[in-house]
Design a protein around this motif. Structure first.
Motif, mmCIF file in Angstrom:
data_model
loop_
_atom_site.group_PDB
_atom_site.id
_atom_site.type_symbol
_atom_site.label_atom_id
_atom_site.label_comp_id
_atom_site.label_asym_id
_atom_site.label_seq_id
_atom_site.Cartn_x
_atom_site.Cartn_y
_atom_site.Cartn_z
ATOM 1 N N GLN A 54 0.812 -1.252 0.116
ATOM 2 C CA GLN A 54 -0.026 -0.093 -0.100
ATOM 3 C C GLN A 54 0.845 1.195 0.069
ATOM 4 N N ASP A 55 0.537 1.989 -0.828
ATOM 5 C CA ASP A 55 1.141 3.578 -0.978
ATOM 6 C C ASP A 55 0.471 4.302 -0.312
ATOM 7 N N MET A 56 0.865 4.966 0.947
ATOM 8 C CA MET A 56 -0.144 5.527 1.858
ATOM 9 C C MET A 56 -0.032 7.175 1.323
ATOM 10 N N ARG A 57 0.331 7.219 0.038
ATOM 11 C CA ARG A 57 0.217 8.860 -0.384
ATOM 12 C C ARG A 57 -1.292 8.698 -1.020
ATOM 13 N N PHE A 58 -1.778 7.480 -1.499
ATOM 14 C CA PHE A 58 -3.127 7.802 -1.958
ATOM 15 C C PHE A 58 -4.063 6.381 -1.853
ATOM 16 N N ASP A 59 -5.309 6.510 -1.855
ATOM 17 C CA ASP A 59 -5.829 5.313 -1.991
ATOM 18 C C ASP A 59 -5.972 4.630 -0.671
ATOM 19 N N VAL A 60 -5.837 5.371 0.439
ATOM 20 C CA VAL A 60 -5.565 4.435 1.878
ATOM 21 C C VAL A 60 -7.147 4.070 2.227
ATOM 22 N N PRO A 61 -7.178 2.784 2.738
ATOM 23 C CA PRO A 61 -8.516 2.253 3.278
ATOM 24 C C PRO A 61 -8.998 3.254 4.267
ATOM 25 N N VAL A 62 -10.473 3.484 4.179
ATOM 26 C CA VAL A 62 -10.981 4.456 5.187
ATOM 27 C C VAL A 62 -12.399 3.964 5.329
ATOM 28 N N ILE A 63 -12.702 4.034 6.393
ATOM 29 C CA ILE A 63 -14.352 3.897 7.035
ATOM 30 C C ILE A 63 -14.921 5.041 7.594
ATOM 31 N N GLY A 64 -16.195 5.072 7.664
ATOM 32 C CA GLY A 64 -17.120 6.312 8.484
ATOM 33 C C GLY A 64 -18.336 5.796 8.679
ATOM 34 N N VAL A 65 -19.008 6.527 9.277
ATOM 35 C CA VAL A 65 -20.341 6.379 9.845
ATOM 36 C C VAL A 65 -21.274 5.782 8.416
#
Length: 288
Positions: free
Chosen positions: A234-245
């Motif tokens: 994973q390149d943490m500069r972009f497309d990082v896994p994200v979750i939200g409400v």
């Protein structure tokens, strides 16, 4: 104020959702002046309000395909470090844009047209122009998921089995940059993420289960487990896994009861709200 006293500038390439606003707030809290390149097709118009309310924020609106204008804008503003924040829909990247000459040339030279390859190439072009693309988590480390069970309820034995199986499947598809999320039931894969995004994948899994009919015989457990992973490299500069409400709301609507994510590699937008919504819905969240 002399030039040496001027606050450091950070370029923010803003996609959709709340991620750009969270990063903007974090950067401003670090005393940075933020130059936002807002994507016409994606960024929330609220970004203009933020700029109007904060003299340390400047906003420039560009179309998704205008790579040359992006570089020219950052150069004119004196930006040498930039960050990407917020989703740009995968299907839009490859279908809706009208690339300028620089982006068109970049696309023609790609070996494969997946998201990582494209964004990596864009990052290289920016670097060649003196603009370093940095990790999107640099100012948001407190929002990275910590290892452990994050909700009141812990996964039951069947959910744990689904998580183990789901991680194997998710890591495999993530390695091919197909998606980062799978939905599992009774150690069977119900849905795999592609270009539609996580919430749409969860909704598709829920719809599939609804079509089975309440009275139908099925070997599949009627509770879904959602597993979301980072890519192997994973390149943490972009497309990082994200979750939200919104992730929790999508799970509740689909009948999903367990969410597994990667510790230290998944951003949680408003963790307190996420955990509260999950607890209320009886959903367990575990970070590994």
């Amino acid at each position: 104020m002399t030039l040496s006293d001027a606050p450091e500038k950070l370029g923010l390439i803003a996609g959709n959702g709340r991620f750009p606003f969270l990063l903007l707030d974090a950067a401003r809290a670090h005393g940075l002046q933020v130059v936002v390149v807002a994507i016409t097709e994606e960024t929330d118009p609220e970004m203009n309000d933020r700029a109007a309310a904060d003299a340390g924020v400047r906003v420039h609106w560009l179309s998704l395909g205008e790579l040359s204008r992006l570089i020219e804008t950052f150069r004119a503003e004196g930006v040498t470090r930039a960050v990407m924040a917020g989703q740009v829909k995968h299907k839009q990247i490859f279908s809706s844009i009208r690339p300028d000459w620089r982006l068109a040339k970049l696309l023609l030279n790609l070996r494969t047209r997946n998201t990582d390859m494209l964004l990596g190439a864009v990052a290289k072009v920016l670097g060649d122009e003196g603009i370093e693309l940095i990790s999107s988590t640099q100012y948001l480390e407190p929002l990275l998921a910590k290892a452990g069970v994050l909700t009141r309820r812990t996964p039951d034995a069947e959910e744990e089995k689904d998580v183990v199986y789901g991680r194997t499947v998710a890591q495999a598809i993530a390695g091919y940059d197909l998606g980062q999320t799978v939905v599992i039931a009774a150690q069977a894969c119900v849905a795999v993420e592609a270009m539609e995004g996580t919430d749409a994948t969860i909704a598709r899994a829920g719809e599939l289960f609804r079509t089975l009919g309440v009275g139908d015989e099925t070997t599949l457990r009627r509770a879904l487990t959602v597993v979301k992973v980072a890519k192997p490299n994973q390149d943490m500069r972009f497309d990082v896994p994200v979750i939200g409400v919104a992730t929790i709301e999508a799970m509740k609507a689909a009948g999903a009861t367990c969410l597994a994510i990667e510790a230290e590699r998944t951003l949680m937008f408003d963790p307190a709200a996420i955990f509260s919504a999950a607890d209320e819905a009886g959903i367990t969240i575990v970070a590994m």
